[in-house]
Design a protein around this motif. Structure first.
Motif, mmCIF file in Angstrom:
data_model
loop_
_atom_site.group_PDB
_atom_site.id
_atom_site.type_symbol
_atom_site.label_atom_id
_atom_site.label_comp_id
_atom_site.label_asym_id
_atom_site.label_seq_id
_atom_site.Cartn_x
_atom_site.Cartn_y
_atom_site.Cartn_z
ATOM 1 N N THR A 1 -8.551 3.037 -7.667
ATOM 2 C CA THR A 1 -7.266 3.599 -8.108
ATOM 3 C C THR A 1 -6.511 2.597 -8.967
ATOM 4 O OG1 THR A 1 -7.141 4.781 -6.025
ATOM 5 C CG2 THR A 1 -5.110 4.591 -7.280
ATOM 6 N N ASP B 1 -8.525 -0.222 -2.555
ATOM 7 C CA ASP B 1 -7.727 0.554 -3.516
ATOM 8 C C ASP B 1 -8.081 0.219 -4.958
ATOM 9 O OD1 ASP B 1 -5.866 1.916 -1.674
ATOM 10 O OD2 ASP B 1 -5.266 -0.132 -1.167
ATOM 11 N N GLN C 1 0.965 6.671 -6.999
ATOM 12 C CA GLN C 1 -0.075 7.673 -7.231
ATOM 13 C C GLN C 1 0.494 9.077 -7.297
ATOM 14 O OE1 GLN C 1 -2.809 5.721 -4.164
ATOM 15 N NE2 GLN C 1 -4.113 7.195 -5.177
ATOM 16 N N ALA D 1 0.836 -1.209 0.000
ATOM 17 C CA ALA D 1 0.000 0.000 0.000
ATOM 18 C C ALA D 1 0.869 1.256 0.000
ATOM 19 C CB ALA D 1 -0.926 -0.014 1.214
ATOM 20 N N TRP E 1 0.242 -5.915 -7.122
ATOM 21 C CA TRP E 1 -1.173 -5.748 -6.771
ATOM 22 C C TRP E 1 -2.056 -6.607 -7.664
ATOM 23 C CZ3 TRP E 1 -3.651 -3.728 -2.754
ATOM 24 C CH2 TRP E 1 -2.953 -2.843 -1.915
#
Length: 2048
Positions: free
Chosen positions: A1458, A1455, A1385, A1378, A1411
């Motif tokens: 995103t 998440d 980002q 994370a 991810w």
């Protein structure tokens, strides 16, 4: 030779042999005797000892050769030590007598030498036993030495050494006498005698205290004298002596005796002594001071080199710990040497001196200290640098002229700084990222100190500081950008200071040069900053004349360095560069003339400097940016180059006008021009050839250029093998760095950075510590030679002849040493030209060219310079090669023949003999056997010329070339050659080392020539093999290391061709002994690098075949060596075997080739032995990894609050792992530890290929109980985790990467291993804290991106493995990912500016990939949780019943908004980057979401490795959203809006509809998949294919994409074609099954589309117009399918491909052919069955997507394939089960037969016809021939029933078909197989129930009676098995159905049949009691049925009972018995306590 293998010499055989054979026979006997004496029986030995002694002493008088005398001596010594010593004094006296003999004739000399050798051996073996005669013997030897010639002196010295060794302390009385004798020998004119004297003194110093006390100064002076005029061997031996004595003086080995008084020397005293030698040499004080007064004194270089080596030995002997303690003092003294004015009187002296000091520092600090100690040493060096810099600053700033220190001090300081900074750089470079703590230490201030030196007044100091910064940048890549910024800023600020401009520009250039070695690179913008600054410097150069030159140099230097960044950076700046080059030169010849008439000395100096710089930048551009060198760019480079060529002609006039200052810069200009022209295609500048050649010839032949570049030019032009003739100086040795200076004859000195600052940004050779460009004079010659070679092939023959004649004339015109210099230059240039001619396959030209060429080469062939002779021989053979004329070649050879016959001088004989060998090398034997015989004859004769060892050496070397090249023609000469080689090996004195080396090469060539023939068993082959072994044994015994290396190489060759005949029992120990002997000073004073290389290369080959034996022999050796001092390597072998010793050696060696061989040897051993000796290998790797006591093993690990609170005691040990005390490795370097981590991964993969128990704890424990010696990897899991943890948390980034990779491998291999003690858990769960702790440091902000990227991979593997079940634990690792996502980002703006932008791409994609993998697993887990338990896979079996599956998905879900956007952006980037080259213009100008436009090339590879999981995850996400675009808030992405936002741009002008967005996404994923699957790249991982297929499956699971595919038939067909190709190219069953699943989805989509069209058409047109409805589906009205456009046709192709690959008999081409049905059907694997089933399922769906006419077209094919599969797979099996393909075929058949198309108006007739044909085919299957095995009746009956029940009645109601079907059923009802009966009854049941009477009635009528009669037989033969029982029950059910279906009037008749049948099954009371279970069960079944049926048909029942009393009685008895048994059971149940019902699972499979 076998006759020689006895205890006594076989004199009878011996007497019959010739002289040479006798020598060989005696040697072989002595060799055998040496082994035999040790193992012989004592009694037998004593009995024969007298005779043996007589034979051995008799051999003394037979003039034995050197190897024979050594063996006689050894054998005598061993004989007396193991046998009786009664006659030893007689033997000693006899030897002494021989020595005293007055016979001085050469023939008696070998006997004397043998006697001397015997004395040495006897005293060495027997020691003090011979104490009485010791003094006389020594006196005798010393007396004999006075009159002895060199061989005698050599042998006496060696003998005295052995006597001293044997006598030990009791030899004290003779110590002084021996010392005096050895002193004189140490300066002997014979180098071999000097070596022997050094060895003797070395032995003496062990006991003679006076040598390192009172005589220390004299010994030192003596050694300095010994260095004068010495060769390499002498320097090695004397330096070992001197270094050891000095070390003993500082740290005495033993306390002296009571009478001995001595003074222990201090380090200062010793260093003063060494300084004396270094500065004054071996001359006495008076002579030295006299020379000093005259100012002429300069110590010879060989003394300096010798002293340097001595200093290294001195420090090495005292050891690493001593060095650590005393480094500060030592450094001070060493640096004092180089600061002494006397050491640096000239520039050449200074360079030589600096090299020596650098070598001392490198060989001590670099080799002896561990990493922590090296960091401390680096701090000391840094302080020394700071001190010097402060002193200079003070001196420079002192305003008082009187007190100001002169330039001499600045000069002295520069040399100190050069040495210190170079060593500091080398240290940091070696330490790599482990040097980070050094730079973080603010007290030391390394960076500030080094950067401060950039302002030093001396250029060499500034350049060394810049080089040090380069080393620092390579070691710590994170500092490159920071340092560049700092230097750019300082240079901009200090542009007016010449030192700053020069220093900082060099630093920037060095840092840019370092980027080549930093994979992470620097930000792209730095290039722009550099070019801007460079332009600024060049523009402003004319503003201030004081710094004009500095600015010009700096500007071009920066641009030259910029070019090293490669095409990716340079192509952005190319237009500006072309403009700069254009401006640097005049635009036209007219401007050039104008320029010449203006200008003064200074402007010309600046102008030429600028132009030389511009040319240098061009050279750098061409070297590093070859991809940019297009024809257009070359055309734009030509005008400046033409101008530069024109300027060449003006240089002489400029030098004339402005004098000497112009000379150097003119040389530099010429050098730069030559270098760039040599790199360009010559055709481009052919207009300037005349001017260029004129200048080249002038440069090469000008007598002014007195500098000889021979030592730099010629070795490169000679053949590498020929360089061996020139002695060790030109070979690779441990001391090459300093020894190189001696080979250069002192004329040019070494190279140095100040000669050419541009070299600071170039790559460095392996040997050099820093770049060493030569001074301008030799550099221009080297460049001229290179260009001459390039241009010469492109000029006309006439010009070639003129130039060669001109060169020859020039040589004649000069005399003396000048002549040789010119000759060297010219021959080098011509040799270079011949090389280029040969490479480009161009002929030399006609006779007019050949004649001068031949004259030129022949002249050089008789030069006094051996190097030139080598080059000339090479040139001569190349000349013959390019002339390509047999007659010319023969003519050349004839000249050499004639010369060799007539000439008597050494020079001619050596040159011409080499010429012959060289000719053979290039022309592969001149083709005629006569020529070969003549050549061999002459060379053999020359090789026996005892008067000249040099001639022997060259002739033998040449002979080895002839042997190598002679091919099959040489076979006739093999035996004589062997005899010659052996004879010489046994006769040539050991002092003539070079001759022995050449003999070794000959032997090697002979072995190669014989090759595999050596395996033969014939008599001649056997004798040749023995000769090989004898030759090798002679060379192995030779004291010279290079000869030993040759012996090992020969044995290695022999082992390759005849492995059985090489005795490993003796070879391996001898190899290991060499490693052991050299272990203490392995990197410094060990004999020879070549020997170590040979040993390890041989071990590598042996380990490849016989690793286990090699390892065992090595350990045996150490056990046997109990009596010798244990060196470190002995101990290592004892503790860790040969493997451990090799690890230790790897850690200490710096030679790359040697290290590579060691790694390969360990690799072979690991492959062969690691699984068998698992504990040993893992302990070895663990010891290496945990022995880094230098730092705390783990980097500081910050534990999170949660972990501190939690109970983590079990893992505490991991964080404070201390090396074990008994660890045999001390502080291994990081590179060794990286290799150890790689070994761990290799061990895991080796175990994977072995036993499954390695990855199964329960099985391993069970096997361990049975066999305690067995070992399994899973039992060492804790160690594996610990090793991975230690590596992953180290200071070294490379080790961290290796550690993370190891952790990844461990997770992947052990994730599924269950923990036997805790069911439902996996074994890795207990290591969660360790894994978390290993990963956490990789996510800190200062971690390099490559480490973070690797850690992301490990994180995703860990989470995806399913090991972590607790949500809290999961969250900890999830937090790491994370945190990385937050970084992603932040976007490009927040990128770390330390590395190239592509590293950010790498890290971002690694995070997104991780991810993606986690998300895919989370979704899979959720599906598994939702599905029935039986589908749960092994890994997830228990874990995901807990909330963690949902928890994992929830963690990702947070998440996902995103992530999905980032994934889509990454995929769009990837699609853009995979566009073909012609679409490059369409790429976004600003780059993509995650890459910048400038770093496109670097970024591409990162996308290639990451796209597949991201694609899969995106498809899964779209699947989960169902393609519904949610109008969510935009993700917090601070990145520009690019095309990657996938239509979600916020600008109102182009807002896309959800349909458009979906379409974009759909085509993006589809496009990527299809593009990849069309042609998977060879480097693409296998996982990418399943990822693509699963992505497409996920898409097609959703209705919207299905409709897109269904609507677009062309797209569907294209997709099917891609999938078809994939099936053909990929054999993986998983891939093929996935493909079929995807095909099924495509067909499903098409089916939905057709249904939808039909439905909408019906709604639109209304029911009344049905006749006019258009036909939907493929085939339309005609039924035609177009290949390439038809979806159905493509599907058929693909399905057929699958079916035919699994069942080749289906191939229509084979049907009907003899092989079509031959043999047994193929046995299919489980995967094959699945593939066939899936293909059949797809086939059965096809009619649904066709029009009625289309369905008729494909129906025959489908039926053919289905029935074909049935035929091939429906084989009888004992269990009666139906296989998966049969089941699938039956289901497919049912689907086809019941298809709506069969009843459609337009197609029903055709379908009926075709279905009947298929039914006939099925019925025909029963008529099997002998070749085909019997088919399964059940399957065929089922198939027939499908037709009868599911097809329309028209199909089967035909009389002929009906009767055949009925017949089949009848035959089946007659079967004795109960399984067939059962199935038959069941199938008939379904037929009887058919609603259509037309179908059922004929079967009822024909088969009802058969069923009844079959059941009636049961009364007589009751069932004996459950299968028979079931058959009867099914028969009864069928009869019941008949009853129920009959009309009312007939029903009673049928009941009258059924009821008696049932009653006949009942048993009476007695029979029931003793009946078997099946019969009893039948009784109960019948009774229940009767009780059920009776009430329903009561009237019939009563009538029947009344008519038959027996039946009634039977039934009543049965009912009564039943009631009683029910009562009994009820009572029993009440009396028992209630029991739990055990759960039962019933499995039912309905195949229909």
């Amino acid at each position: 030779m076998e006759l020689a293998h006895g205890l006594l010499l076989n004199e009878e055989v011996c007497s019959q042999l010739s002289e040479h054979q006798k020598a060989e026979f005696v040697f072989e006997w002595l060799r055998f005797l040496k082994k035999l004496l040790i193992a012989a029986d004592r009694a037998d030995l004593k009995e024969k000892q007298k005779k043996l002694v007589e034979q051995l002493t008799a051999l003394l008088n037979s003039s034995p050769g050197p190897p024979t005398r050594r063996l006689i001596a050894k054998n005598l010594g061993v004989l007396y030590s193991v046998g009786d010593t009664f006659s030893v004094y007689q033997t000693v006296d006899k030897c002494n007598e021989i020595i005293r003999s007055k016979d001085d004739s050469p023939s008696y000399l070998p006997t004397k030498l043998a006697a001397v050798a015997c004395l040495g051996a006897l005293y060495e073996q027997l020691g003090r036993l011979l104490g009485n005669s010791f003094t006389d013997t020594v006196g005798n030897l010393l007396k004999a030495m006075k009159s002895a010639e060199s061989q005698g002196r050599y042998e006496i010295m060696l003998s005295l050494e052995k006597i001293l060794r044997g006598q030990g302390v009791s030899a004290v009385p003779c110590h002084r006498d021996i010392y005096k004798a050895a002193r004189s020998c140490l300066t002997d004119r014979s180098m071999a005698v000097r070596c022997a004297a050094a060895k003797c003194l070395f032995e003496l110093q062990n006991e003679a205290v006076f040598m390192w006390s009172s005589e220390l100064e004299n010994v030192s002076t003596l050694c300095f004298k010994a260095f004068e005029g010495s060769n390499y061997d002498v320097r090695v031996a004397v330096s070992k002596l001197l270094g050891t004595i000095l070390a003993t003086a500082v740290m005495p080995k033993q306390a002296p005796g009571p009478r001995q008084s001595f003074r222990k020397s201090s380090l200062e005293d010793v260093m003063d002594l060494l300084a004396t030698g270094f500065l004054r040499g071996g001359s006495g004080f008076l002579r030295a001071s006299g020379d000093m007064l005259k100012g002429t004194s300069s110590v010879s270089r060989d003394v300096k080199v010798g002293v340097t080596q001595s200093c290294v030995v001195f420090v090495s002997t005292l050891g690493g710990q001593w060095l650590e303690r005393n480094f500060s003092t030592l450094l001070e003294h060493i640096l004092e040497l180089v600061s002494h004015p006397k050491a640096t009187q000239t520039q050449m002296d200074a360079i030589c001196c600096r090299r020596c000091i650098s070598f001392i520092l490198r060989a001590t600090v670099g080799a002896l200290l561990g990493e922590k100690a090296q960091i401390t040493a680096a701090k000391e060096i840094c302080q020394a640098v700071g001190k010097q810099k402060k002193a200079v600053d003070a001196a420079m700033s002192d305003s008082n002229i009187e007190t100001r220190v002169g330039t001499t001090d600045v000069c002295a300081s520069q040399h100190v700084l050069v040495c210190a900074l170079q060593e500091l750089g080398s240290l940091i470079l070696g330490l790599g990222t482990t040097a980070a703590p050094l730079l973080q230490d603010t007290n030391t201030g390394v960076l500030d100190t080094v950067i401060s030196v950039l302002l030093h007044p001396s250029a060499s100091a500034r350049l060394s500081a810049a080089w040090c910064l380069r080393c620092l940048a390579v070691a710590l890549p994170s500092h490159v950008s920071v340092l560049l910024d700092r230097c750019l800023e300082r240079l901009g600020a200090l542009k007016s200071c010449p030192e700053a401009v020069s220093g900082y520009s060099a630093a920037i250039a060095a840092l840019l040069g370092a980027v080549q070695q930093c994979p992470l690179g620097i930000p792209h913008g730095k290039g722009k900053m550099v070019i801007r600054l460079a332009e600024d410097l060049l523009r402003s150069a004319s503003q201030n004349s004081r710094i004009s030159v500095h600015r010009v140099q700096a500007g071009w230097l920066l641009l030259s360095a910029l070019m090293t960044l490669g095409p990716a950076v340079v192509h952005h700046h190319l237009p500006r560069m072309l403009l700069l080059w254009k401006c640097a030169f005049p635009q036209s010849p007219k401007d050039l003339d104008t320029e010449r008439s203006r200008g003064d000395s200074f402007t010309w100096l600046v102008t030429l400097e600028g132009r030389a710089g511009a040319l240098c930048v061009m050279k750098s551009f061409v070297s590093h940016c070859g991809d940019l060198l297009t024809d257009d760019v070359i055309q734009r480079l030509l005008p400046p180059l033409s101008c530069a060529v024109a300027l060449l002609t003006q240089l002489p006039s400029l030098i004339k006008a402005y004098g000497n200052p112009m000379k150097i810069i003119a040389m530099l200009f010429r050098q730069r021009l030559y270098e760039i022209l040599a790199l360009l295609p010559p055709k481009t500048y052919e207009g300037g050839f005349n001017q260029i050649l004129k200048q080249l010839v002038t440069d090469l032949t000008s007598p002014e250029n007195l500098v000889s570049a021979a030592s730099f030019l010629l070795p490169a032009l000679c053949h590498p093998d020929d360089v061996l003739l020139l002695g060790p100086a030109l070979q690779e040795t441990d001391h090459r760095f300093i020894e190189e200076q001696l080979q250069q004859g002192g004329s040019t000195g070494g190279g140095s950075l100040e000669y050419d600052p541009c070299a600071i940004c170039e790559k460095v050779s392996e040997v050099d510590i820093v770049p060493t460009p030569l001074s301008p004079a030799p550099s221009v010659i080297i460049a001229a030679v290179g260009l001459f070679g390039v241009v010469f092939p492109h000029i006309s023959a006439q010009q070639r002849a003129q130039i060669l004649e001109q060169c020859s004339e020039s040589i004649k015109q000069v005399k003396g040493s000048r002549q040789q210099t010119v000759q060297i230059h010219v021959v080098s240039a011509f040799c270079s030209a011949l090389k280029c001619l040969g490479n480009s396959r161009v002929s030399l030209g006609p006779e007019e060219v050949r004649k001068p060429a031949l004259a030129l080469v022949m002249g050089a062939l008789e030069s006094a310079n051996p190097l030139l002779r080598c080059a000339a021989a090479e040139a001569l053979s190349r000349l013959a090669q390019v002339a390509n004329d047999g007659a010319f070649t023969v003519g050349i050879a004839q000249i050499s023949f004639d010369k060799l016959k007539s000439a008597r001088d050494v020079v001619s004989r050596t040159g011409h003999s080499l010429a012959l060998g060289s000719l053979y090398r290039y022309l592969g034997g001149i083709g005629s056997s006569q020529h070969l015989s003549a050549c061999v004859g002459i060379l053999s004769a020359l090789s026996q010329d005892n008067t000249s060892p040099e001639v022997q050496m060259w002739a033998l070397h040449s002979l080895s070339l002839v042997i190598d090249s002679g091919g099959p023609l040489y076979h006739v000469h093999v035996e004589p050659s062997f005899s010659l080689v052996l004879m010489l090996l046994l006769a040539v004195p050991p002092a003539y080392v070079e001759v022995h080396q050449s003999l070794g090469r000959c032997l090697n060539a002979l072995i190669t020539t014989l090759g595999p023939e050596l395996q033969g068993s014939g008599c001649s082959v056997s004798s040749l093999r023995t000769s090989c072994l004898v030759g090798c044994a002679v060379m192995q015994d030779n004291p010279d290391c290079l000869v030993q290396a040759q012996a090992i190489s020969c044995l290695q060759q022999l082992h390759m061709f005849a492995p059985r005949h090489v005795n490993l029992t003796s070879l391996v120990p001898s190899l290991c002994e060499i490693l052991l002997d050299n272990s203490v000073l392995v990197n410094l004073c060990s004999s020879y690098l070549s020997l170590r290389r040979a040993v390890v290369a041989c071990l590598r080959q042996l380990a490849q075949r016989e690793a286990t034996e090699v390892s065992e022999h090595a350990v045996t050796l150490v056990k046997d060596l109990s009596n010798r001092e244990h060196t470190l390597l002995d101990v290592t072998i004892k503790e860790t075997g040969l493997e451990g010793a090799l690890f230790s050696l790897l850690d200490r060696e710096s030679d790359r080739r040697l290290c590579r061989d060691i790694k390969e040897t360990l690799g072979h051993m690991l492959t062969s032995m690691a699984v068998g000796k698992l504990s040993q290998w893992l302990k070895l790797c663990k010891d290496v990894l945990s022995a880094s006591a230098d730092f705390a093993t783990a980097a500081p690990v910050e534990m999170t609050q949660e972990e501190e609170d939690g109970d983590r005691v079990d893992d505490a040990s991991v964080f404070t792992s201390k090396p074990e005390k008994s660890c045999p490795f001390t502080n291994p370097r990081w590179a060794t530890r990286v290799f150890a981590a790689e070994c761990v991964c290799r061990i895991i993969s080796q175990c994977e290929n072995e036993d499954e128990a390695h990855f199964n704890m329960a099985l391993a424990q069970e096997r361990r109980l049975r066999d305690p010696t067995s070992d399994f990897l899973v039992l060492h899991l804790a160690d594996l985790i610990r090793m991975a943890f230690m590596a992953a948390t180290d200071h070294s980034d490379q080790l961290r990467l290796s550690g993370l990779q190891t952790l990844l491998v461990i997770i992947r291999k052990f994730a599924a291993v269950p923990e036997p003690e805790f069911p439902g858990h996996v074994i890795l769960e207990q290591y969660q804290a360790s894994v978390g702790a290993a990963l956490r440091p990789a996510f800190t902000p200062d971690t390099p991106p490559d480490v973070t990227a690797k850690a992301c991979q490990v994180c995703s593997a860990w989470i995806a493995s399913g090991v972590v079940s607790d949500l809290g634990d999961l969250r900890r690792v999830h937090q790491l990912l994370a945190s990385s996502l937050v970084k992603v980002q932040a976007g490009k703006e927040a990128q770390n500016q330390l590395y190239n932008e592509s590293t950010s791409t790498m890290e971002t994609l690694a995070v997104l990939k991780a991810w993606a993998e986690v998300y895919i697993v989370a979704i899979k887990c959720q599906k598994l949780c939702d599905s029935p338990p039986k589908q749960l896979s092994k890994i997830y079996c228990e874990d995901y019943s807990s909330p963690s599956a949902e928890g994992l998905l929830n963690l990702v879900q947070a998440d996902l908004t995103t992530l999905s956007k980032l994934w889509l952006a990454a995929l769009q980037d990837y699609t853009l980057l995979t566009l073909p080259q012609e679409y490059t213009a369409q790429l976004p100008a600003g780059g993509g979401a995650f890459y910048t436009a400038e770093t496109v090339e670097h970024a591409r590879s990162h996308y290639v490795s990451s796209w597949a999981p991201i694609l899969h995850a995106t498809a899964v996400w779209l699947n989960s959203t169902g393609f519904i675009v949610v109008d969510e808030e935009p993700a917090n992405l601070s990145r520009p809006v690019t095309p990657t936002t996938m239509g979600q741009s916020t600008s109102l002008a182009n807002v896309k509809s959800p349909e458009d967005i979906n379409t974009d996404r759909f085509y993006l994923i589809l496009g990527i998949c299809v593009e990849f699957l069309c042609s998977p790249r060879s480097d693409a991982p296998m996982e990418s294919i399943p990822a693509c297929l699963q992505s497409l499956q996920s898409l097609l699971d959703v209705p919207w994409p299905r409709s897109k595919i269904g609507n677009d038939q062309a797209l569907s067909v294209e997709l099917l074609n891609v999938l078809h190709r994939l099936i053909l190219t990929r054999e993986s069953p998983a891939v093929q099954l996935a493909v079929l699943e995807l095909v099924r989805q495509i067909i499903c989509a098409a089916e939905e589309h057709v249904k939808e069209k039909r439905r909408s058409a019906e709604v639109d047109d209304g029911a009344e117009e049905k006749e006019t409805l258009p036909e939907f589906g493929e085939g339309k009205d005609t039924g035609g399918l177009v290949p390439g456009k038809s979806l159905v046709f493509a599907t058929l192709e693909l399905s057929l491909c699958i079916l035919v690959r699994q069942l080749p008999q289906l191939n229509p081409k084979l049907v009907g052919s003899p092989s079509g049905h031959g043999g047994k059907p193929q046995t299919l694997t489980e995967n094959d069955c699945k593939l066939v089933s899936a293909a059949l399922g797809i086939l059965s769906d096809l009619p649904c997507i066709c029009s009625p006419e289309g369905s008729v077209s494909i129906l025959p094919t489908i039926l053919f394939l289905i029935t074909g599969v049935l035929r091939e797979t429906a084989v009888k099996v004992p269990s009666g089960q139906i296989s998966l393909p049969v089941s699938a075929a039956l289901q497919a058949l049912k689907a086809v037969v019941s298809s709506p198309m069969a009843r459609a108006e337009k197609s029903s007739a055709a379908w009926t016809r075709l279905l009947r044909c298929a039914l006939v085919t099925l019925l025909d299957f029963w008529n099997t021939d002998e070749m085909h095995p019997e088919l399964d009746d059940i399957s065929l009956l089922t198939a027939i029933t499908i037709f009868i029940v599911s097809a329309s009645p028209d199909v089967t109601a035909v009389q002929c078909l009906q009767s055949r079907c009925i017949d089949k059923f009848k035959r089946s009802l007659d079967s004795k197989d109960p399984l067939i009966l059962t199935r038959c009854y069941q199938l008939l049941l379904s037929i009887f129930r058919n609603p259509s009477q037309a179908v059922s009635v004929p079967y009822i009528q024909s088969l009802g009676s058969v069923i009844v009669s079959r059941l009636q037989r049961v009364e007589k033969r009751k069932p004996e098995s459950s299968a028979e029982l079931q058959a009867i029950q099914e028969g009864v059910k069928a009869l019941e159905v008949l009853v129920s279906m009959a009309d009312e009037e007939h029903r009673s008749q049928l009941m009258a049949i059924l009821l008696p049948l049932l009653i006949s099954f009942l048993l009476d009371e007695n029979a029931l009691a003793c009946a078997q279970n099946p019969a009893r069960n039948l009784h109960e079944f019948a009774l229940q049925n009767l009780m059920r049926i009776g009430p329903r048909y009561s009237s019939v029942f009563k009538t029947l009972m009344a008519s038959s009393p027996s039946m009634k009685a039977r039934l009543e008895a049965a009912v009564k018995g039943n009631q009683e048994s029910v009562k009994a059971k009820t009572a029993a149940l009440h009396s028992k306590p209630p029991e739990k019902n055990s759960p039962s699972i019933q499995l039912k499979t309905n195949f229909l």
